[in-house]
Enzyme design. Sequence first.
Site, short mmCIF file in Angstrom:
data_model
loop_
_atom_site.label_atom_id
_atom_site.label_comp_id
_atom_site.label_asym_id
_atom_site.label_seq_id
_atom_site.Cartn_x
_atom_site.Cartn_y
_atom_site.Cartn_z
N GLU A 86 -5.86 -4.53 6.60
CA GLU A 86 -5.42 -3.60 5.59
C GLU A 86 -6.51 -3.51 4.39
O GLU A 86 -7.06 -4.32 4.01
CB GLU A 86 -4.08 -4.34 4.63
CG GLU A 86 -3.58 -3.41 3.73
CD GLU A 86 -2.35 -4.14 3.00
OE1 GLU A 86 -1.56 -4.93 3.66
OE2 GLU A 86 -2.27 -3.81 1.68
N LYS A 283 4.53 -10.98 -0.70
CA LYS A 283 3.85 -10.16 0.45
C LYS A 283 2.34 -9.95 0.03
O LYS A 283 1.39 -10.29 1.02
CB LYS A 283 4.41 -8.74 0.86
CG LYS A 283 3.83 -8.15 1.85
CD LYS A 283 2.71 -7.28 1.79
CE LYS A 283 2.09 -6.44 3.17
NZ LYS A 283 0.81 -5.89 2.79
N ASP A 299 -1.96 -20.67 12.26
CA ASP A 299 -0.76 -20.05 12.74
C ASP A 299 0.12 -18.87 11.64
O ASP A 299 0.60 -19.82 10.84
CB ASP A 299 0.24 -20.90 13.44
CG ASP A 299 1.49 -20.42 13.72
OD1 ASP A 299 1.72 -19.36 13.59
OD2 ASP A 299 2.01 -20.91 14.66
N HIS A 396 -6.28 1.34 -3.97
CA HIS A 396 -5.93 1.40 -2.53
C HIS A 396 -6.53 2.68 -1.96
O HIS A 396 -6.94 2.70 -0.77
CB HIS A 396 -4.45 1.63 -2.67
CG HIS A 396 -3.84 0.37 -2.11
ND1 HIS A 396 -3.15 0.31 -0.80
CD2 HIS A 396 -3.58 -1.07 -2.16
CE1 HIS A 396 -2.75 -0.99 -0.46
NE2 HIS A 396 -2.95 -1.55 -1.31
C1 MEV Z 1 -0.03 -4.65 -0.60
O1 MEV Z 1 -0.25 -4.87 0.62
C2 MEV Z 1 0.41 -5.65 -1.75
C3 MEV Z 1 0.84 -5.26 -2.91
O2 MEV Z 1 2.19 -4.45 -2.80
C4 MEV Z 1 1.42 -6.52 -3.66
C5 MEV Z 1 1.98 -6.38 -4.79
O3 MEV Z 1 2.83 -5.40 -5.23
O4 MEV Z 1 2.17 -7.18 -5.59
C6 MEV Z 1 -0.15 -4.43 -3.80
#
Ligand code: MEV
Length: 443
Positions: A86, A283, A299, A396
């Site tokens: 990513e 995430k 893992d 991003h």
């Molecule tokens: C993207 O992979 C992860 C984010 O969405 C985490 C977040 O919103 O805190 C940027």
Amino acid sequence: MNHQPVEGFSKLSKQRKIDWLISEYLSNDRSYEQILQQYWNNDPDLQKLHEEFSENTISNFYMPYGIAPNFLIDGKLLALPMAVEESSVVAAASKAAKFWLDKGGFKTTIINTKKLGHTHFILNIEPHKLQHFFNFKLKKKLFEATEDITANMRKRGGGILNIRLIDKTEEMPNYFQLKASFDTVDSMGANFINSCLEQFGKTLKEEVANEADFTQAEKDSLQVVMNILSNFTPDCIVRAEVSCPIDELKDDSGISNEEFAWKFKQAVNIAEIEPYRATTHNKGIMNGVDAVVIATGNDFRATEACAHAYASRNGKYSSLTHCTTDNGIFRFWIDLPISVGVVGGLTNLHPLVKFSLALLGKPSAQELMSILAVSGLAQNFGALRSLVTTGIQKGHMKMHLFNILNQFGATEEEKQHFVTYFKDKTVSHHEVIAELENLRSKK
Ligand code: MEV
């Protein structure tokens, strides 16, 4: 087209597997074979090594292997290896590392290192009777029966810490557990734990069968259902934290330090109470954790499962990180349950894993736990910092720009043009396409 099942696929040679796939699923188009071959390693020994990690391998699947430098962790300056596809993850980690570098860096504490596993069994018996048998006979036998298996681990300072009988009969008829805790020192310990547990299952059967105080009906009711480690390790926790006076937070997005600290804390509090946000928040944390977990040959499915189970431990899914802004001090931390190893598994086999561990100064398992928690905390800091200031898309999309350009086969010259073009603008997919058409039409 209806496809036919295949018999003995695993026994076919690599070439025969590919031939079968191409004829059965890919309309006999041999160009697909070239795609697979492009990713084979030129060194046949290295290729074979990779093929032997898993079954039915026909090629390798590359992932970018990047470095996030400038991580000051407990006074040591480290460059973190990150295997992740990513865009923005490595950049965000590097930026967060730099941010905390002149503020004392990241501090970590190992809170505990216990791993767990269970023998799950069914026995139609009065629980007190079983508890008595466990206390006065079985427990000792379980330790004795696993002495050979645990000998090496005990030499290294680990082994079985304790075994308990757990009565689960109120939740499921006749269901009991032998719940064991382990110290697996520098290994993740899955094989060690499962070997001990399988022996527990056997010993349990033998001892129940030989127990004079049990009736035949009780003995006959025993079913050892399974023996398996738990990937939920709430007693294998590392804390990583950063702190500094709010005055020193100096965010470059234009908002004041106080507003930044306040909004940041609100963002963490929202993730603490709102599971929808907590899932994305965590995430993002796992973006940082998993990238280093993979680079160090551990893992990531286990670390993911554990982190999310821990995030739900109070009955509601919540944030893994926390923040306070008391007495003018910004404090941000994570308590991460994580079970990893630096010996065994891929660690001695995969050349890039060896490289990662060497780069990190050959850490112990506990040091690696610390590094992983820091990577997760840094990633979360980077994400929240963007979210509460500029928004996530700015950074991003800048990173994503090259993905879009690559999709359209942009040349190096065109890429350079776009870097300048978007210097002061937010990248958008449609603007990239429009400008690319514009650029190409001029040629
Ligand atoms: C993207 O992979 C992860 C984010 O969405 C985490 C977040 O919103 O805190 C940027």
